[in-house]
Design a protein around this motif. Structure first.
Motif, mmCIF file in Angstrom:
data_model
loop_
_atom_site.group_PDB
_atom_site.id
_atom_site.type_symbol
_atom_site.label_atom_id
_atom_site.label_comp_id
_atom_site.label_asym_id
_atom_site.label_seq_id
_atom_site.Cartn_x
_atom_site.Cartn_y
_atom_site.Cartn_z
ATOM 1 N N ALA A 1 0.836 -1.217 -0.194
ATOM 2 C CA ALA A 1 -0.149 -0.148 0.116
ATOM 3 C C ALA A 1 0.751 1.338 0.070
ATOM 4 C CB ALA A 1 -1.018 0.007 1.122
ATOM 5 N N SER A 2 0.362 2.401 -0.688
ATOM 6 C CA SER A 2 1.059 3.336 -0.508
ATOM 7 C C SER A 2 0.105 4.744 -0.807
ATOM 8 C CB SER A 2 2.238 3.675 -1.796
ATOM 9 O OG SER A 2 1.491 3.473 -2.963
ATOM 10 N N GLY A 3 0.553 5.916 -0.503
ATOM 11 C CA GLY A 3 -0.128 7.101 -0.887
ATOM 12 C C GLY A 3 -0.628 7.954 0.375
ATOM 13 N N GLY A 4 -0.527 7.355 1.670
ATOM 14 C CA GLY A 4 -1.002 8.173 2.690
ATOM 15 C C GLY A 4 -0.289 9.381 3.170
ATOM 16 N N GLY A 5 -0.703 10.047 4.020
ATOM 17 C CA GLY A 5 0.116 11.176 4.433
ATOM 18 C C GLY A 5 -0.746 12.200 5.110
ATOM 19 N N LEU A 6 -0.363 13.366 5.303
ATOM 20 C CA LEU A 6 -1.009 14.382 5.881
ATOM 21 C C LEU A 6 -1.508 15.543 4.921
ATOM 22 C CD1 LEU A 6 -1.540 16.109 8.634
ATOM 23 C CD2 LEU A 6 0.976 17.073 8.193
ATOM 24 N N VAL A 7 -2.605 15.821 5.272
ATOM 25 C CA VAL A 7 -3.481 16.900 4.330
ATOM 26 C C VAL A 7 -4.305 17.743 5.052
ATOM 27 C CG1 VAL A 7 -5.214 15.175 3.901
ATOM 28 C CG2 VAL A 7 -4.534 16.909 2.019
ATOM 29 N N LEU B 1 -4.708 6.659 -2.449
ATOM 30 C CA LEU B 1 -3.927 5.553 -1.907
ATOM 31 C C LEU B 1 -4.170 4.635 -3.068
ATOM 32 C CD1 LEU B 1 -6.054 4.779 1.321
ATOM 33 C CD2 LEU B 1 -3.849 6.273 0.829
ATOM 34 N N SER B 2 -3.064 3.599 -2.933
ATOM 35 C CA SER B 2 -2.917 2.674 -4.080
ATOM 36 C C SER B 2 -2.638 1.295 -3.196
ATOM 37 C CB SER B 2 -1.698 2.920 -5.038
ATOM 38 O OG SER B 2 -1.857 3.998 -5.869
ATOM 39 N N CYS B 3 -3.019 0.406 -3.776
ATOM 40 C CA CYS B 3 -2.649 -1.073 -3.261
ATOM 41 C C CYS B 3 -2.389 -2.094 -4.774
ATOM 42 C CB CYS B 3 -3.660 -1.508 -2.608
ATOM 43 S SG CYS B 3 -3.534 -3.209 -1.667
ATOM 44 N N VAL B 4 -1.432 -2.758 -4.508
ATOM 45 C CA VAL B 4 -0.763 -3.593 -5.345
ATOM 46 C C VAL B 4 -0.392 -4.952 -4.900
ATOM 47 C CG1 VAL B 4 1.102 -4.113 -7.331
ATOM 48 C CG2 VAL B 4 0.423 -1.772 -6.555
ATOM 49 N N ALA B 5 -0.986 -6.022 -5.430
ATOM 50 C CA ALA B 5 -1.186 -7.296 -5.018
ATOM 51 C C ALA B 5 -0.022 -7.973 -5.856
ATOM 52 C CB ALA B 5 -2.459 -8.097 -5.020
ATOM 53 N N SER B 6 0.715 -9.245 -5.194
ATOM 54 C CA SER B 6 1.820 -9.605 -6.063
ATOM 55 C C SER B 6 1.811 -10.961 -5.252
ATOM 56 C CB SER B 6 3.263 -9.006 -5.813
ATOM 57 O OG SER B 6 3.677 -9.091 -4.575
ATOM 58 N N GLY B 7 2.499 -11.896 -5.894
ATOM 59 C CA GLY B 7 2.540 -13.400 -5.633
ATOM 60 C C GLY B 7 1.992 -14.553 -6.449
ATOM 61 N N SER B 8 1.481 -15.358 -5.858
ATOM 62 C CA SER B 8 0.804 -16.447 -6.677
ATOM 63 C C SER B 8 -0.763 -16.303 -6.965
ATOM 64 C CB SER B 8 1.248 -17.925 -6.240
ATOM 65 O OG SER B 8 2.528 -18.049 -6.107
ATOM 66 N N ILE B 9 -0.851 -15.229 -7.574
ATOM 67 C CA ILE B 9 -2.500 -14.794 -7.726
ATOM 68 C C ILE B 9 -2.900 -15.570 -9.270
ATOM 69 C CG2 ILE B 9 -3.951 -12.740 -8.001
ATOM 70 C CD1 ILE B 9 -1.623 -11.299 -6.572
ATOM 71 N N PHE C 1 -6.837 -17.088 -0.982
ATOM 72 C CA PHE C 1 -6.210 -16.108 -0.124
ATOM 73 C C PHE C 1 -6.980 -14.963 0.379
ATOM 74 C CE2 PHE C 1 -5.532 -12.545 -2.497
ATOM 75 C CZ PHE C 1 -5.823 -12.884 -3.927
ATOM 76 N N ASN C 2 -6.596 -14.486 1.488
ATOM 77 C CA ASN C 2 -7.162 -13.267 2.011
ATOM 78 C C ASN C 2 -6.031 -12.491 2.670
ATOM 79 O OD1 ASN C 2 -8.736 -11.128 3.152
ATOM 80 N ND2 ASN C 2 -9.950 -12.311 4.720
ATOM 81 N N SER C 3 -5.636 -11.423 1.981
ATOM 82 C CA SER C 3 -4.511 -10.672 2.285
ATOM 83 C C SER C 3 -4.457 -9.390 2.832
ATOM 84 C CB SER C 3 -3.184 -10.935 1.151
ATOM 85 O OG SER C 3 -2.953 -12.195 1.184
ATOM 86 N N TRP C 4 -3.748 -8.946 3.789
ATOM 87 C CA TRP C 4 -3.697 -7.481 4.209
ATOM 88 C C TRP C 4 -2.548 -6.967 3.979
ATOM 89 C CZ3 TRP C 4 -8.164 -5.098 6.282
ATOM 90 C CH2 TRP C 4 -9.207 -6.016 6.545
ATOM 91 N N GLY C 5 -2.430 -5.764 3.571
ATOM 92 C CA GLY C 5 -1.399 -4.641 3.409
ATOM 93 C C GLY C 5 -0.882 -4.174 4.747
ATOM 94 N N GLN C 6 0.269 -3.517 4.597
ATOM 95 C CA GLN C 6 0.716 -2.875 5.961
ATOM 96 C C GLN C 6 -0.307 -1.386 5.883
ATOM 97 O OE1 GLN C 6 1.928 -2.604 2.923
ATOM 98 N NE2 GLN C 6 2.755 -0.282 2.863
#
Length: 119
Positions: A5-11, A19-27, A106-111
């Protein structure tokens, strides 16, 4: 399956973040990708999700302000957050569920990524 995950911050209130979320692995397939939020050890609450057919669901508090989308070719999902309010401040988590190339689901969670909206 891992999620990045990426894109957080102060606004400032009224501002926007994406926000962006990219999944990787044996999908094999991703049936659903979503964003959830959690405040200080409380339960996670749904913000929005998008299914593989494009169906979306939003929390009442973000309807009309947030837009969920996904790029199936990139195994990615995005949350455009507009008209942000101080009450949107939280840690946001990306989540994805689907099936792996070897068969099991699968049921995955990002940071978590911190969103802070100042008044």
């Amino acid at each position: 399956v891992q999620l990045q995950a990426s894109g957080g911050g102060l606004v400032q209130a009224g501002g926007s973040l994406r926000l962006s979320c990219v999944a990787s692995g044996s999908i094999s397939t991703i049936s659903e990708m979503g964003w959830y939020r959690q405040a200080d050890g409380s339960m996670v609450d749904l913000v929005a999700f998008v299914k593989d057919d494009g169906t979306t669901k939003y929390a009442e508090s973000v309807k009309g302000r947030f837009t969920m989308s996904r790029d199936n070719a990139k195994n990615s999902a995005y949350l455009q957050m507009n008209s942000l309010k101080p009450e949107d401040t939280d840690v946001y988590y990306c989540q994805a569920r689907g099936r792996t190339t070897t068969g099991p689901p699968f049921n995955s969670w990002g940071q978590g990524t911190q969103i802070t909206v100042s008044s």
